[in-house]
Motif scaffolding. Structure first.
Motif, PDB file in Angstrom:
ATOM      1  N   LEU A  18      -0.779  54.639   2.185  1.00 24.62           N
ATOM      2  CA  LEU A  18       0.231  55.632   2.536  1.00 24.62           C
ATOM      3  C   LEU A  18       1.018  56.133   1.331  1.00 24.62           C
ATOM      4  O   LEU A  18       1.847  57.030   1.470  1.00 24.62           O
ATOM      5  CB  LEU A  18       1.219  55.032   3.549  1.00 24.62           C
ATOM      6  N   MET A  19       0.764  55.571   0.165  1.00 15.06           N
ATOM      7  CA  MET A  19       1.518  55.955  -1.026  1.00 15.06           C
ATOM      8  C   MET A  19       1.000  57.278  -1.594  1.00 15.06           C
ATOM      9  O   MET A  19      -0.192  57.588  -1.491  1.00 15.06           O
ATOM     10  CB  MET A  19       1.431  54.853  -2.077  1.00 15.06           C
ATOM     11  N   ARG A  26      -4.092  66.217   5.017  1.00 15.99           N
ATOM     12  CA  ARG A  26      -3.267  67.165   4.269  1.00 15.99           C
ATOM     13  C   ARG A  26      -3.583  67.072   2.779  1.00 15.99           C
ATOM     14  O   ARG A  26      -3.879  65.990   2.255  1.00 15.99           O
ATOM     15  CB  ARG A  26      -1.779  66.861   4.485  1.00 15.99           C
ATOM     16  N   PRO A  27      -3.498  68.194   2.059  1.00 11.99           N
ATOM     17  CA  PRO A  27      -3.708  68.170   0.602  1.00 11.99           C
ATOM     18  C   PRO A  27      -2.688  67.250  -0.067  1.00 11.99           C
ATOM     19  O   PRO A  27      -1.542  67.145   0.364  1.00 11.99           O
ATOM     20  CB  PRO A  27      -3.508  69.632   0.184  1.00 11.99           C
ATOM     21  N   SER A  28      -3.114  66.560  -1.111  1.00 16.27           N
ATOM     22  CA  SER A  28      -2.235  65.650  -1.839  1.00 16.27           C
ATOM     23  C   SER A  28      -1.776  66.277  -3.142  1.00 16.27           C
ATOM     24  O   SER A  28      -2.564  66.908  -3.853  1.00 16.27           O
ATOM     25  CB  SER A  28      -2.975  64.336  -2.131  1.00 16.27           C
ATOM     26  N   LYS A  29      -0.491  66.091  -3.471  1.00 14.48           N
ATOM     27  CA  LYS A  29       0.055  66.599  -4.725  1.00 14.48           C
ATOM     28  C   LYS A  29      -0.200  65.625  -5.884  1.00 14.48           C
ATOM     29  O   LYS A  29      -0.079  66.010  -7.044  1.00 14.48           O
ATOM     30  CB  LYS A  29       1.565  66.827  -4.588  1.00 14.48           C
ATOM     31  N   ASN A  30      -0.537  64.388  -5.551  1.00 14.22           N
ATOM     32  CA  ASN A  30      -0.618  63.350  -6.579  1.00 14.22           C
ATOM     33  C   ASN A  30      -2.004  62.748  -6.750  1.00 14.22           C
ATOM     34  O   ASN A  30      -2.207  61.929  -7.651  1.00 14.22           O
ATOM     35  CB  ASN A  30       0.372  62.215  -6.240  1.00 14.22           C
ATOM     36  N   THR A  31      -2.936  63.118  -5.892  1.00 13.32           N
ATOM     37  CA  THR A  31      -4.285  62.560  -5.959  1.00 13.32           C
ATOM     38  C   THR A  31      -5.307  63.688  -5.855  1.00 13.32           C
ATOM     39  O   THR A  31      -5.205  64.525  -4.945  1.00 13.32           O
ATOM     40  CB  THR A  31      -4.515  61.560  -4.810  1.00 13.32           C
ATOM     41  N   PRO A  32      -6.282  63.753  -6.754  1.00 10.20           N
ATOM     42  CA  PRO A  32      -7.284  64.827  -6.707  1.00 10.20           C
ATOM     43  C   PRO A  32      -8.030  64.846  -5.375  1.00 10.20           C
ATOM     44  O   PRO A  32      -8.386  63.807  -4.822  1.00 10.20           O
ATOM     45  CB  PRO A  32      -8.231  64.468  -7.865  1.00 10.20           C
ATOM     46  N   THR A  33      -8.257  66.035  -4.880  1.00  9.63           N
ATOM     47  CA  THR A  33      -8.994  66.201  -3.619  1.00  9.63           C
ATOM     48  C   THR A  33     -10.373  65.570  -3.703  1.00  9.63           C
ATOM     49  O   THR A  33     -10.853  64.945  -2.737  1.00  9.63           O
ATOM     50  CB  THR A  33      -9.119  67.689  -3.272  1.00  9.63           C
TER      51      THR A  33
END
Length: 313
Positions: A43-44, A75-82
């Motif tokens: 969840l981080m 949902r798209p992540s701001k901190n982990t590459p898709t």
């Protein structure tokens, strides 16, 4: 791993009374072994960093562990590459028909958010409920511990006025409990949370075994009597610089945070911090894998049933 001894050896009962896993020659000769299947619900936000921290702790065991990574939504992540998420993470729908030996639910930066305002709260409740019938033992970490207490005991969210951040001393209780096997009477562990885990509150409102507490931080480790649900309110997985990174981030956001307690030498953020909790973090995860998962789980996961589990030590 167990000590293999001759059948009826007098020392067997003494060692078992100290929660030392002793296996008779008869049982050992018929034992079947397979890799453990452990699912990590991450969840981080910084998933690569977090998965690395947990994998490091899970690797310190002679048991073979097959890891699968689970994300809470798409949902798209701001901190982990898709690309990383697409390659290494599964959606719940892909695993919900399967059984697992262990499930780890990580913390989340949601300390000041009410449960009903968490975007994925209903989905998380679905996963936690699913684990009751599909997972041998679930390990709830930090915010997830608070969420687990809400689901299992309907305990309302309790929030501290100030964030708890630092490395705190803890005392163990019930020294012969399997999760505390090899622990010192007092040990250090990091915390970074707003959640409040009062020992008296948990004792009055749950049937949990309270295994380790801190005067400043409250309950650190607790478990149901059948060891199928384990709650860790701190962050044994943290690396030496994790609290520093959080402190610098909060300073940069103008939050004027307190300096993490008992973390920097001389309480000076300019000094290099050192990890003082690493050995007990590894020991906790090793004990969880051995005593809560390996010793409890059926060899054939297709035969998983809640009837397989007892509260006997």
């Amino acid at each position: 791993m167990p000590i293999r001894v001759p059948d009826q050896l007098p020392a067997t009962d003494i060692l078992r009374g100290e929660s030392i896993f002793v296996m008779s020659e008869t049982r050992a000769s018929t034992q079947m072994i397979r890799p453990l299947r452990v699912l990590i619900l991450n969840l981080m936000p910084k998933k690569i960093e977090t998965e690395t921290q947990f994998l490091r702790l899970l690797s310190n065991s002679p048991l073979q562990v097959d890891i699968e990574l689970l994300r809470i939504d798409n949902r798209p992540s701001k901190n982990t590459p898709t690309e990383h998420l697409d390659n290494f993470y599964r959606q719940f729908e892909a695993v919900k028909e399967r059984n697992f030996d262990g499930l780890i639910i990580t913390g989340a930066p949601l300390g000041l958010v009410q449960f009903e305002d968490v975007f994925y709260w209903d989905h998380l409740k679905t996963i936690m409920s699913w684990a009751k019938e599909h997972v041998t033992s679930t390990l709830y970490v930090c915010w997830a511990a608070q969420a687990g207490l809400k689901l299992l005991y309907d305990l309302p969210k309790r929030t501290r006025k100030e964030k708890l951040s630092g490395v705190y001393s803890h005392e163990t209780h019930n020294a012969y409990h399997p999760l505390l096997r090899g622990f010192d009477d007092c040990f250090l562990a990091p915390h970074s949370r707003y959640a409040d885990f009062s020992p008296s509150y948990l004792e009055e409102n749950t049937d949990l075994d309270i295994l380790a507490t801190s005067k400043e931080a409250g309950v650190y480790l607790a478990a149901t009597q059948d060891k199928r649900n384990v709650f860790v309110t701190g962050h044994p997985e943290y690396e030496s610089h994790t609290l520093h990174t959080e402190y610098v981030r909060d300073c940069g956001e103008g939050m004027d945070p307190q300096v993490p307690v008992n973390y920097y030498p001389d309480n000076n953020p300019s000094n290099e911090p050192h990890a003082t909790w690493r050995s007990h973090g590894h020991l906790l995860f090793s004990n969880w894998l051995n005593y809560c998962v390996y010793q409890q789980t059926p060899y054939d996961l297709d035969q998983f049933s809640e009837k397989n589990f007892t509260t006997d030590e």
